[in-house]
Design a protein around this motif. Sequence first.
Motif, PDB file in Angstrom:
ATOM      1  N   PHE A   1       0.817  -1.324   0.068  1.00 12.16           N
ATOM      2  CA  PHE A   1       0.020  -0.058   0.003  1.00 12.16           C
ATOM      3  C   PHE A   1       1.023   1.422  -0.041  1.00 12.16           C
ATOM      4  O   PHE A   1       2.051   1.068   0.371  1.00 12.16           O
ATOM      5  N   HIS A   2       0.162   2.411  -0.354  1.00 17.26           N
ATOM      6  CA  HIS A   2       0.916   3.630  -0.488  1.00 17.26           C
ATOM      7  C   HIS A   2       1.145   4.244   1.031  1.00 17.26           C
ATOM      8  O   HIS A   2       0.183   4.540   1.491  1.00 17.26           O
ATOM      9  N   PHE A   3       2.209   4.421   1.410  1.00 16.20           N
ATOM     10  CA  PHE A   3       2.568   5.023   2.963  1.00 16.20           C
ATOM     11  C   PHE A   3       3.932   5.651   2.669  1.00 16.20           C
ATOM     12  O   PHE A   3       4.715   5.447   1.955  1.00 16.20           O
ATOM     13  N   SER A   4       4.133   6.453   3.872  1.00 12.66           N
ATOM     14  CA  SER A   4       5.394   7.013   4.172  1.00 12.66           C
ATOM     15  C   SER A   4       5.857   6.870   5.813  1.00 12.66           C
ATOM     16  O   SER A   4       5.073   6.941   6.566  1.00 12.66           O
TER      17      SER A   4
ATOM     18  N   VAL B   1      -3.186  10.086  -7.369  1.00 14.23           N
ATOM     19  CA  VAL B   1      -1.855   9.979  -7.445  1.00 14.23           C
ATOM     20  C   VAL B   1      -1.200   9.525  -6.205  1.00 14.23           C
ATOM     21  O   VAL B   1      -1.400  10.013  -5.148  1.00 14.23           O
ATOM     22  N   ALA B   2      -0.232   8.435  -6.242  1.00 15.11           N
ATOM     23  CA  ALA B   2       0.358   7.789  -5.085  1.00 15.11           C
ATOM     24  C   ALA B   2       1.711   8.345  -4.661  1.00 15.11           C
ATOM     25  O   ALA B   2       2.636   7.863  -4.805  1.00 15.11           O
ATOM     26  N   ASN B   3       1.662   9.834  -4.459  1.00 18.57           N
ATOM     27  CA  ASN B   3       2.666  10.318  -4.071  1.00 18.57           C
ATOM     28  C   ASN B   3       2.453  11.572  -3.113  1.00 18.57           C
ATOM     29  O   ASN B   3       1.324  12.494  -3.734  1.00 18.57           O
ATOM     30  N   ASN B   4       2.758  11.827  -1.953  1.00 17.90           N
ATOM     31  CA  ASN B   4       2.144  12.729  -0.866  1.00 17.90           C
ATOM     32  C   ASN B   4       2.721  14.125  -1.341  1.00 17.90           C
ATOM     33  O   ASN B   4       1.808  14.810  -1.277  1.00 17.90           O
ATOM     34  N   THR B   5       3.812  14.041  -1.863  1.00 14.45           N
ATOM     35  CA  THR B   5       4.292  15.556  -2.347  1.00 14.45           C
ATOM     36  C   THR B   5       3.509  16.110  -3.573  1.00 14.45           C
ATOM     37  O   THR B   5       3.101  17.137  -3.726  1.00 14.45           O
TER      38      THR B   5
ATOM     39  N   SER C   1      -0.819  19.462  -5.908  1.00 15.26           N
ATOM     40  CA  SER C   1      -1.848  19.722  -6.770  1.00 15.26           C
ATOM     41  C   SER C   1      -3.206  20.214  -6.036  1.00 15.26           C
ATOM     42  O   SER C   1      -3.827  21.005  -6.643  1.00 15.26           O
ATOM     43  N   ILE C   2      -3.428  19.618  -5.046  1.00 12.63           N
ATOM     44  CA  ILE C   2      -4.585  19.842  -4.096  1.00 12.63           C
ATOM     45  C   ILE C   2      -4.570  21.539  -3.576  1.00 12.63           C
ATOM     46  O   ILE C   2      -5.457  22.268  -3.648  1.00 12.63           O
ATOM     47  N   GLU C   3      -3.203  21.899  -3.229  1.00 16.05           N
ATOM     48  CA  GLU C   3      -3.116  23.373  -2.897  1.00 16.05           C
ATOM     49  C   GLU C   3      -3.414  24.255  -4.364  1.00 16.05           C
ATOM     50  O   GLU C   3      -3.789  25.486  -3.924  1.00 16.05           O
ATOM     51  N   GLU C   4      -3.008  23.549  -5.497  1.00 14.70           N
ATOM     52  CA  GLU C   4      -3.548  24.505  -6.639  1.00 14.70           C
ATOM     53  C   GLU C   4      -4.858  24.426  -7.102  1.00 14.70           C
ATOM     54  O   GLU C   4      -5.239  25.085  -8.071  1.00 14.70           O
ATOM     55  N   GLY C   5      -5.718  23.702  -6.150  1.00 11.95           N
ATOM     56  CA  GLY C   5      -7.056  23.398  -6.614  1.00 11.95           C
ATOM     57  C   GLY C   5      -7.433  22.478  -7.639  1.00 11.95           C
ATOM     58  O   GLY C   5      -8.294  22.627  -8.318  1.00 11.95           O
ATOM     59  N   ILE C   6      -6.368  21.594  -8.022  1.00 12.49           N
ATOM     60  CA  ILE C   6      -6.142  20.628  -9.190  1.00 12.49           C
ATOM     61  C   ILE C   6      -6.590  19.302  -8.535  1.00 12.49           C
ATOM     62  O   ILE C   6      -5.706  18.816  -7.651  1.00 12.49           O
ATOM     63  N   LEU C   7      -7.377  18.189  -8.864  1.00 15.53           N
ATOM     64  CA  LEU C   7      -7.435  17.074  -8.727  1.00 15.53           C
ATOM     65  C   LEU C   7      -6.471  16.400  -9.150  1.00 15.53           C
ATOM     66  O   LEU C   7      -6.293  15.956 -10.486  1.00 15.53           O
ATOM     67  N   PRO C   8      -5.614  15.570  -8.226  1.00 18.40           N
ATOM     68  CA  PRO C   8      -4.504  14.739  -8.999  1.00 18.40           C
ATOM     69  C   PRO C   8      -4.747  13.460  -9.310  1.00 18.40           C
ATOM     70  O   PRO C   8      -4.521  12.246  -8.769  1.00 18.40           O
ATOM     71  N   SER C   9      -5.702  13.200 -10.104  1.00 20.98           N
ATOM     72  CA  SER C   9      -6.299  11.943 -10.446  1.00 20.98           C
ATOM     73  C   SER C   9      -6.449  11.332 -11.810  1.00 20.98           C
ATOM     74  O   SER C   9      -6.548  12.434 -12.530  1.00 20.98           O
ATOM     75  N   GLU C  10      -6.446  10.320 -11.970  1.00 18.91           N
ATOM     76  CA  GLU C  10      -6.933   9.768 -13.457  1.00 18.91           C
ATOM     77  C   GLU C  10      -8.151   8.966 -13.266  1.00 18.91           C
ATOM     78  O   GLU C  10      -8.581   8.497 -12.227  1.00 18.91           O
TER      79      GLU C  10
END
Length: 376
Positions: free
Chosen positions: A20-23, A274-278, A283-292
Amino acid sequence: MSGIYIHIPFCKQACHYCDFHFSTSLKKKDKLIDALCKELVLRKEELKDKVETIYFGGGTPSLLSSEELQQIFEAIYKNYTVSENPEITLEANPDDLSNSQIHKFTNSQINRLSIGVQSFFEEDLKLMNRAHNASEALECIKEAKQYFKNISIDLIYGIPGMTNKRWKENLEVALKLDVPHLSCYALTIEPKTALKKFIEKGIVPPVDEDVAKQHYEILLSETEKAGLENYEFSNFGKPGFHSHNNTAYWEAKPYLGIGPSAHSYDGKSRSWNVANNTKYIKSIEEGILPSEEEILSKEDIYNEYIMTGLRTKKGVSLEKVKDEFGKDFLEYLLKQAKIHLQNKLLIQENQTLKISKKGKFLSDGIAADLFLVNLD
């Protein structure tokens, strides 16, 4: 009904089997919590029905503070219509469930705990690189029972070196604790995990499918004796304690997946972040959904219904296949099912196809045989 899944992508340490995706770094936790809340606002028009389930998964959601949980709940309740009595689950690791932390959770909206025990034996926990030990697992469940009625325990079987005797003892411990729900999963070796590398190097013996099958048969027998219903392949619950969240997935109810790597479903399409925290935070801070997004074909929806239906006690409704997919799909299904009916791996009760007890461990393979790749 609809649901919201919140992915908390942080863990104290990496389990050897997990993909799973985690840090393991918590440096960006504050920013990520803010981003989760902003994504909830950005997507508030996507769910039209009342929210019946809220599920905190991960990762390790039990790493969240009371303030962080409340921040997320405020974003949900402000932007969505939530039912009066939603099921709100938090996945938790035993090493996080101190008396004070459990008490904090009771003062939040959480009403269900899913505790990732995995095993009550030290050798299994060390092999999997779990952060807790066996005594912590026992103590946290006893403590949690004082505050929560709705508790689920996760256990893993088919672990290299786990005998039938030890698996049965694992179940005996869990059942003696008298929790109302168990989720039990066969250990799978995922690519790019530490466990896969250990097996390839000969440090750990490979997983034996025959052993896993024996463990599953023991699981069915012991849970039945304890009065837990096997309502889905891996899930066992007392009456009134079946997971509403998981059931909604199997019944193809719409849900939002919030957070990095989280998946969403609306009945016609699936999307995933997207599976990347950064990248997610930026992307969310810019108001863009980072999704496919993937638009599901009729065949895709049929195949998913076959897969989920055969895993559950409800089975696959032949009438539903005919009404929702058409006569050709029904004829194809019955044709493909014929050999499995003859071999008593499938049974037909009235207008429903179900996996037999003999075929349960093979349910995914049987479902794959019924999938429709190309009707032409």
